[in-house]
Design an enzyme around this catalytic site. Sequence first.
Site, PDB file in Angstrom:
ATOM      1  N   HIS A   1      35.592  38.592  56.416  1.00 29.77           N
ATOM      2  CA  HIS A   1      36.912  38.328  55.834  1.00 29.77           C
ATOM      3  C   HIS A   1      38.005  38.516  56.885  1.00 29.77           C
ATOM      4  CE1 HIS A   1      34.160  39.476  52.635  1.00 29.77           C
ATOM      5  NE2 HIS A   1      34.914  38.788  51.795  1.00 29.77           N
TER       6      HIS A   1
ATOM      7  N   HIS B   1      40.488  33.853  53.371  1.00 27.67           N
ATOM      8  CA  HIS B   1      40.054  35.109  52.758  1.00 27.67           C
ATOM      9  C   HIS B   1      38.677  35.570  53.224  1.00 27.67           C
ATOM     10  CE1 HIS B   1      38.849  38.060  49.753  1.00 27.67           C
ATOM     11  NE2 HIS B   1      37.733  37.366  49.667  1.00 27.67           N
TER      12      HIS B   1
ATOM     13  N   GLU C   1      37.371  57.436  31.373  1.00 26.20           N
ATOM     14  CA  GLU C   1      36.088  57.781  32.007  1.00 26.20           C
ATOM     15  C   GLU C   1      35.967  57.199  33.413  1.00 26.20           C
ATOM     16  OE1 GLU C   1      36.358  56.385  28.995  1.00 26.20           O
ATOM     17  OE2 GLU C   1      35.737  58.007  27.647  1.00 26.20           O
TER      18      GLU C   1
ATOM     19  N   HIS D   1      27.162  55.287  19.700  1.00 22.40           N
ATOM     20  CA  HIS D   1      27.282  56.520  20.478  1.00 22.40           C
ATOM     21  C   HIS D   1      25.931  57.030  20.991  1.00 22.40           C
ATOM     22  CE1 HIS D   1      31.349  56.482  19.160  1.00 22.40           C
ATOM     23  NE2 HIS D   1      31.600  57.756  19.434  1.00 22.40           N
TER      24      HIS D   1
HETATM   25  C1  LIG Z   1      34.750  44.623  41.471  1.00 23.21           C
HETATM   26  C2  LIG Z   1      34.749  43.465  42.417  1.00 23.21           C
HETATM   27  N1  LIG Z   1      34.773  42.222  41.917  1.00 23.21           N
HETATM   28  C3  LIG Z   1      34.717  41.155  42.735  1.00 23.21           C
HETATM   29  C4  LIG Z   1      34.644  41.330  44.087  1.00 23.21           C
HETATM   30  C5  LIG Z   1      34.537  40.129  45.010  1.00 23.21           C
HETATM   31  N2  LIG Z   1      35.793  39.957  45.724  1.00 23.21           N
HETATM   32  C6  LIG Z   1      35.952  40.378  46.984  1.00 23.21           C
HETATM   33  S1  LIG Z   1      37.520  40.197  47.525  1.00 23.21           S
HETATM   34  C7  LIG Z   1      38.002  39.539  46.042  1.00 23.21           C
HETATM   35  C8  LIG Z   1      39.420  39.162  45.722  1.00 23.21           C
HETATM   36  C9  LIG Z   1      40.234  38.970  46.876  1.00 23.21           C
HETATM   37  O1  LIG Z   1      41.589  39.001  46.568  1.00 23.21           O
HETATM   38  P1  LIG Z   1      42.472  40.144  47.156  1.00 23.21           P
HETATM   39  O2  LIG Z   1      42.071  41.427  46.577  1.00 23.21           O
HETATM   40  O3  LIG Z   1      43.871  39.720  46.970  1.00 23.21           O
HETATM   41  O4  LIG Z   1      42.091  40.172  48.676  1.00 23.21           O
HETATM   42  P2  LIG Z   1      42.630  39.209  49.827  1.00 23.21           P
HETATM   43  O5  LIG Z   1      42.321  37.799  49.400  1.00 23.21           O
HETATM   44  O6  LIG Z   1      44.075  39.454  49.926  1.00 23.21           O
HETATM   45  O7  LIG Z   1      41.868  39.610  51.028  1.00 23.21           O
HETATM   46  C10 LIG Z   1      36.937  39.444  45.180  1.00 23.21           C
HETATM   47  C11 LIG Z   1      37.037  38.863  43.812  1.00 23.21           C
HETATM   48  C12 LIG Z   1      34.631  42.655  44.574  1.00 23.21           C
HETATM   49  N3  LIG Z   1      34.546  42.935  45.861  1.00 23.21           N
HETATM   50  N4  LIG Z   1      34.709  43.691  43.716  1.00 23.21           N
END
Ligand SMILES: Cc1ncc(C[n+]2csc(CCOP(=O)(O)OP(=O)(O)O)c2C)c(N)n1
Length: 657
Positions: free
Chosen positions: A34, A265, A409, A471
């Site tokens: 990334h 990204h 939780e 539960h």
């Molecule tokens: C709980 C979770 N869901 C999905 C992902 C997969 N994932 C990695 S980065 C991302 C989203 C990226 O958006 P952002 O947080 O704005 O990061 P940026 O594009 O700015 O690097 C996702 C959905 C993850 N790492 N964790």
Amino acid sequence: MPAPACIDLERHDLAANTIRALAMDAVQRANSGHPGMPMGMADLAAVLWQRHLVVDPDHPRWPDRDRFVLSNGHGSMLLYAVLHLSGFPVTMKDLMDFRQWGSPTAGHPEYEPELGIEMTTGPLGQGFGTAVGMAMAEAHLNAVFGDDLVDHRTWAFVSDGDLMEGISAETASLAGHLGLGKLVYVYDDNRISIDGPTDLAFSEDVAARFGAVGWHTVEVDGHDPIAIDEAYTAACAVTDRPSLVIARTHIGKGAPTKEDTAGAHGAPLGPAEISGWRSGAGWPDEDFHVPAGVAEHFGAGMDRGRAARIRWQDRFRAATGADPELGARWSAYHSPERVSLEGPGFEVGAGMATRAAMGAIFDEIGGRVAGLIGGSADLVESTKTEVSEGGSFSRSNPAGRNLHFGVREHAMGTIVNGLALHGGLRPYGATFFVFSDYMRPAIRLSALMDIPSIWVFTHESVFLGEDGPTHQPIEHLAAMRAMPNMAVFRPADAGEMLETWETVLNRSHPAVILGTRQAVPVLDRSGREGGVARGAYVLRDGDGAVVIATGSEVSVALEAADLLAHDHSIRVVSMPCADLFLEQPEDYRSEVLGNGLPVASVEAGSTFGWSRFTGPGGLNIGIDRFGASAPAGRIAEELGLTGPAVARRLATWLRGA
Ligand SMILES: Cc1ncc(C[n+]2csc(CCOP(=O)(O)OP(=O)(O)O)c2C)c(N)n1
């Protein structure tokens, strides 16, 4: 606090661009990763490390260092690059081996304190919550030891994804409520996530949201180093609330066509884009180039940390020299001795819920383990996990040892991990076993990081009764046991509960401790003390067949064995912790399991996994359906988990064996 506006802008640009270049190059070389986030947050990172973060690369685990969490851990190259440039033991070779087998520079690192990696995630939102736990740890230890010995900040970089995840709402709410003034988050407001612009799914007013839960917020251009410096300084000046620096950034900053697009990204930018970035930045056409002066630029920030550590060391020596009791207290928290528990003396044959037994020893645990801290998600009356003289942790009393997570939780899970990662504390979180589902991502990370978080779950079977199937845990035992590195304890009675705590406290690994809601008999375990530490042991000997049982089913199995005694010699094995049993030497395991005798299991939960012990001809008595809303006794009868019912199943099986 740094003096205002003395940033060498030329040096800063060089430093930020080096982060960008290293991120682009490492992702390109790995052909995965990334680049966009490190390029977008490079200015924010350069100012933080150079001007504010107090860390010492020569002593990465110095206790009073600032903590830094990268919650948007997919941008891990940002952290690796900064650590490398700042003199932490992350080498250029490690950067070149980004995401390769055996390299410390994993795609999403979690916890490598020797390298300066406090915690990054992985599952978005976990870092957000965990850093709240770290700040609570700091607040507590500060109250215990004073400013001279504990006084540091917790910083985190967080992203759109972190803010979208629900865990950020839970933990931000609690952090605001507790007024964690040394917690500073930097939000990468780049308005891009994987599927495209965030406004596909996210349009909330972030400043208003955080303001509403008691945070101080400050908005800044995330590419203006002087403004960033001022925003950090402003955040640090607010000491009664956590701060969110909302930094408007551009993902993939400087990439000719991919800046501000989802294309920056999570994929290599490609040679054309990298070359375009290099021309724009006046960068040589050379991979992994680090210009002269950049290491010195970061080094100046590290020298600030080194000097702070030396001052701390001097204060520590002076304070503990003048007050040996203080030194002893510090050791009790930071390098605790072996714990042994006595318990109040449980009366054999008496009925006592194992959660009640836990309640009966909790004050002793609190007395023996100085760093014990934790609480429940609004169920402490039921989980019995309170230190009676410990006081409640609050904004005005951070010295309190009993944490009130509210009905949160998942927040509890991430915060317990943060308390554990901070060091100096032995944290636990408690709720009903079925609600472990709400905190599973945090439990899983505790196992992955191998940190000593203690997860206490009561109401651990259908025998919680009338609250009914919503539960009543069924598959939860099997699911927890399936998690690598997690030791799951289901003690049979009060004595085993005491040994369970002793065992868990003397290991430094994550553990689940389960307690019954209903009374179970206190067993006569004389001569068999210490069995819990081996995971399983023979409670009643026999040479015809083996019945393994856990928790409340141990007394059921004993009753069944007695009922069958006329015709069968049945050995009853109590297995409070299958995971520890599997770690025992082969000799011990086969001896306990009867060296080839027929083996059955009895447990009030899914039978999934029991054939590991009972083998192909074995009998697994359990519950492979959802439970029912009824009194516990009736449930036991209907589901065949009484002594006579188990005896009948065993007799039929043994006739066929
Ligand atoms: C709980 C979770 N869901 C999905 C992902 C997969 N994932 C990695 S980065 C991302 C989203 C990226 O958006 P952002 O947080 O704005 O990061 P940026 O594009 O700015 O690097 C996702 C959905 C993850 N790492 N964790």
